[in-house]
Design an enzyme around this catalytic site. Structure first.
Site, PDB file in Angstrom:
ATOM      1  N   ARG A   1       0.838  -1.189   0.000  1.00 18.21           N
ATOM      2  CA  ARG A   1       0.000   0.000   0.000  1.00 18.21           C
ATOM      3  C   ARG A   1       0.881   1.250   0.000  1.00 18.21           C
ATOM      4  NH1 ARG A   1      -4.986   1.845  -1.315  1.00 18.21           N
ATOM      5  NH2 ARG A   1      -6.087   2.878   0.375  1.00 18.21           N
TER       6      ARG A   1
ATOM      7  N   THR B   1      -9.763   0.163 -10.036  1.00 17.11           N
ATOM      8  CA  THR B   1      -8.687  -0.638  -9.472  1.00 17.11           C
ATOM      9  C   THR B   1      -8.666  -1.849 -10.382  1.00 17.11           C
ATOM     10  OG1 THR B   1      -9.074   0.165  -7.248  1.00 17.11           O
ATOM     11  CG2 THR B   1      -8.164  -2.016  -7.369  1.00 17.11           C
TER      12      THR B   1
ATOM     13  N   THR C   1      -3.969  -0.720  -7.346  1.00 19.55           N
ATOM     14  CA  THR C   1      -4.762   0.434  -7.787  1.00 19.55           C
ATOM     15  C   THR C   1      -3.927   1.697  -7.905  1.00 19.55           C
ATOM     16  OG1 THR C   1      -6.776   1.701  -7.264  1.00 19.55           O
ATOM     17  CG2 THR C   1      -5.371   1.138  -5.408  1.00 19.55           C
TER      18      THR C   1
ATOM     19  N   ASP D   1      -7.612   8.508   0.167  1.00 20.52           N
ATOM     20  CA  ASP D   1      -8.228   7.459   0.992  1.00 20.52           C
ATOM     21  C   ASP D   1      -8.063   7.723   2.492  1.00 20.52           C
ATOM     22  OD1 ASP D   1      -9.325   6.027  -1.016  1.00 20.52           O
ATOM     23  OD2 ASP D   1      -7.970   4.319  -0.911  1.00 20.52           O
TER      24      ASP D   1
ATOM     25  N   SER E   1      -7.685   1.042   3.090  1.00 20.34           N
ATOM     26  CA  SER E   1      -8.120   0.541   1.781  1.00 20.34           C
ATOM     27  C   SER E   1      -9.332  -0.364   1.945  1.00 20.34           C
ATOM     28  CB  SER E   1      -6.971  -0.267   1.170  1.00 20.34           C
ATOM     29  OG  SER E   1      -7.396  -0.930   0.006  1.00 20.34           O
ATOM     30  N   SER E   2     -10.025  -0.589   0.833  1.00 22.17           N
ATOM     31  CA  SER E   2     -11.090  -1.592   0.817  1.00 22.17           C
ATOM     32  C   SER E   2     -10.698  -2.816  -0.007  1.00 22.17           C
ATOM     33  CB  SER E   2     -12.363  -1.010   0.195  1.00 22.17           C
ATOM     34  OG  SER E   2     -12.810   0.082   0.951  1.00 22.17           O
TER      35      SER E   2
ATOM     36  N   GLY F   1     -13.707   0.453  -5.250  1.00 21.07           N
ATOM     37  CA  GLY F   1     -13.715   1.321  -4.077  1.00 21.07           C
ATOM     38  C   GLY F   1     -14.384   0.618  -2.917  1.00 21.07           C
TER      39      GLY F   1
HETATM   40  O1  DON Z   1      -7.786   1.191  -1.652  1.00 20.34           O
HETATM   41  C1  DON Z   1      -8.953   1.338  -1.922  1.00 20.34           C
HETATM   42  O2  DON Z   1      -9.839   0.737  -1.404  1.00 20.34           O
HETATM   43  C2  DON Z   1      -9.316   2.306  -3.015  1.00 20.34           C
HETATM   44  N1  DON Z   1      -8.328   3.311  -3.173  1.00 20.34           N
HETATM   45  C3  DON Z   1      -9.435   1.518  -4.231  1.00 20.34           C
HETATM   46  C4  DON Z   1      -9.927   2.376  -5.286  1.00 20.34           C
HETATM   47  C5  DON Z   1     -10.760   1.557  -6.059  1.00 20.34           C
HETATM   48  O3  DON Z   1     -11.066   0.438  -5.845  1.00 20.34           O
HETATM   49  C6  DON Z   1     -11.254   2.145  -7.141  1.00 20.34           C
HETATM   50  N2  DON Z   1     -11.789   0.999  -7.841  1.00 20.34           N
HETATM   51  N3  DON Z   1     -12.159   0.303  -8.411  1.00 20.34           N
END
Ligand code: DON
Length: 573
Positions: free
Chosen positions: A111, A380, A398, A422, A451-452, A473
């Protein structure tokens, strides 16, 4: 750091095969490869990703004697070339590695990190420029760490295929043409992005089968191939990165880059009907939340209610609400925040489950009105790998937004993330649109943003049976939850489990979004859910893009299912 003498000695004993030489041949072979496509079946290895050329590079790596980690590294570098809106070397992510035997699975946490000059209130008065949203990228050191732990082939042979693809170019898919055209059209003043990713600096639109060549990215990848991961963090590339930051008021310095470290973490572990679930730990919220949800619904025996009954959907929605509430309250970078251990226990889930009404939706505001979460956009990419010996990799990484910050490092040809978004941007300030001010995810120099991302591997007695994950996300966790329920509770074949419509609730806002197929085909159930107090609306576009693999534990047959919601290709041996 974990030492794996057995794997290291295997790595030393095997003579690396120069796989880059075989890629061209493999491409033509893939055209007729009968087991590859949207769905693949095989008793050997496979790679499933959003991009056909990237999956093919992964599969070719397996053909050359690489294991799942080698194939994952090669696929990740290839996606930086073939899926530049999310595949990356300028971002970060999580790689879950399941050895497929009695050895414990691990997560490589790569990350992004807040730079030394970051401060808790740096966004309190607004973002300023996109440059300030860039986190220190982790991808290259993350992939290197995975290679040090498990790699069997030589590092350079895993990076060079991507460099070759960037240098020689490749025919773009219709989806990539759409993505390129969108980013170019909506970035009228971004000269570097238009020069690197536009046709004639953006004067001509892309269409399917056009050739995308990325010479500067090829040179950067070639350096990483020949000099190792440090070429990204310490050498000419780092100089170009620092110069780019200075030109736009960004905070990241060369010292920040030099100091970045990927980490090995223990995955979140849960169980569901006798299966072991392994998923990403904090600083991702994904594993904690998905295990919490599974624990809440497990005792309700939803199988007998049917997958699309109002009761099943109601219990799934209530468990989403409860887990996302905990996510907002407790989760952040574990190196900076104490996270309660109970969140993933069955006892805690039973306590939560006892609060669920059979007939009424809980009010999210009554659960807790004091905290809300920042928006996370849906771009992502996730890919899944298994090798012939049963070792598996689930990797989600991502740039945050589609095309991240849209900043292309001049002379180095890669896109930078905007992951600092984030973090909770305004300490103490919350509102109903989704701003959060709580401490666990506030900005601190050197900290990872929450993060997710939810790469998951499911196994039984050490044998892998499901590999999955998704972009999206905050919807990621619920996409993965839906797939896990489809497979583990409702025993759907993987193709159906991936195709099945998805839904999402994140505690706040107190709204359920559903994909069209569900809204249109299950009107009776939807009416019932509305009467129970669920606020239901339509999913904007689609929910997730979950490229997955399942293994039939009786026959050993593997199925790869690319998600048809975007692009996707399952390449099998
Ligand atoms: O880390 C995360 O959860 C987000 N920054 C991810 C972004 C994301 O998944 C956008 N996606 N499809």
């Amino acid at each position: 750091m974990r030492i794996l003498p057995s794997i290291r000695s295997i790595a030393n004993a095997i003579v690396a095969i120069p796989i880059c030489l075989t890629i061209g041949a493999a491409n033509s072979r893939a055209e007729q490869h009968p087991a590859s496509g949207l769905t693949a079946r095989s008793h050997l290895g496979m790679v499933v990703s959003v991009s056909k050329p990237a999956s093919e590079i992964g599969r070719t790596t397996l053909d050359a004697g690489g294991n799942a980690v080698d194939a994952a590294i090669a696929t990740a570098f290839a996606l930086a070339v073939t899926w530049p809106e999310a595949g990356n070397i300028g971002g970060g992510g999580f790689m879950l590695i399941h050895p497929g035997n009695s050895e414990p699975p691990i997560v490589i946490d790569y990350r992004e990190i807040a730079p030394a000059a970051a401060s808790v209130d740096m966004f309190a008065k607004g973002i300023g420029s996109q440059y300030r949203l860039v986190g220190i990228p982790g991808t290259v050191r993350g992939l290197k760490l995975a290679h040090e732990q498990f790699g069997r082939l030589a590092w350079k042979d895993l990076v060079e295929p991507a460099a070759a693809l960037a240098r020689d170019g490749f025919q773009i898919s219709a989806e990539l043409a759409i993505s390129l055209n969108q980013v170019i059209e909506t970035s009228p003043d971004n000269k570097e992005l238009r020069r690197v990713y536009g046709q004639e600096n953006g004067k001509r639109m892309w269409k399917a089968d056009d050739r995308l060549v990325q010479i500067e990215l090829a040179n950067t990848l070639a350096l990483i191939a020949s000099e190792g991961a440090d070429a990204f963090y310490t050498g000419k590339v780092a100089d170009a990165f620092e110069a780019e930051m200075k030109s736009g008021g960004g905070l990241i310095t060369k010292a920040d880059l030099v100091g970045y470290q990927a980490k090995i973490r223990t995955p979140i572990h849960g169980t569901y009907r006798g299966f072991d679930i392994f998923a990403s730990p904090p600083p991702s919220s994904g594993g904690t939340a998905v295990v919490e949800m599974l624990n809440i619904v497990e005792p309700f025996k939803l199988r007998q209610e049917g997958r699309w009954s109002a009761k099943t959907i109601h219990f799934m929605l209530e468990s989403m609400r409860l887990a996302y509430y905990d996510r907002a309250r407790w989760l952040g970078d574990p190196d900076f925040t104490k996270i309660p251990g109970q969140l993933t226990t069955k006892e805690y889930a039973a306590e939560l489950a006892s609060s669920i009404s059979l007939t009424n939706a809980t009010s999210s505001a009554k659960l807790g009105a004091e905290i809300l979460s920042p928006e996370e956009p849906p771009n992502t990419t996730h890919f899944s790998v298994i090798d012939r010996d049963g070792m598996a990799v689930a990797n989600t990484y991502t740039l945050e937004d589609s095309w991240g910050s849209r900043i292309v490092v001049r002379g180095a040809g890669f896109v930078l993330n905007n992951e600092m978004g984030d973090f909770n941007p305004r300490p103490g300030i919350t509102n109903s649109k989704g701003l959060i001010g709580t401490k666990p995810n506030q900005i601190v120099a050197g900290k990872r943003m929450l993060s997710s991302m939810t790469p998951v591997v499911v196994s039984k007695n050490g044998h892998v049976t499901l590999v999955t994950g998704s972009p999206g996300g905050r919807t990621i966790i619920n996409t993965v939850f839906c797939i896990l329920m489809n497979v583990l509770e409702f025993e759907m074949p993987l193709r159906d489990a991936v195709d099945a419509p998805r839904f999402h609730h994140a505690w706040m806002p107190d709204t359920v979004t559903m994909e069209s197929a569900l809204l249109e085909n299950r009107k009776t159930q939807i009416d019932l859910l509305s009467k129970m107090g669920h606020h239901i609306s339509h999913t904007p576009k689609r929910q997730g893009d979950a490229h997955s693999i399942s293994v039939n534990l009786q026959t050993g047959e593997r199925t790869g299912a690319a998600d048809r919601r975007r692009d996707g290709w399952a390449s099998s041996q």
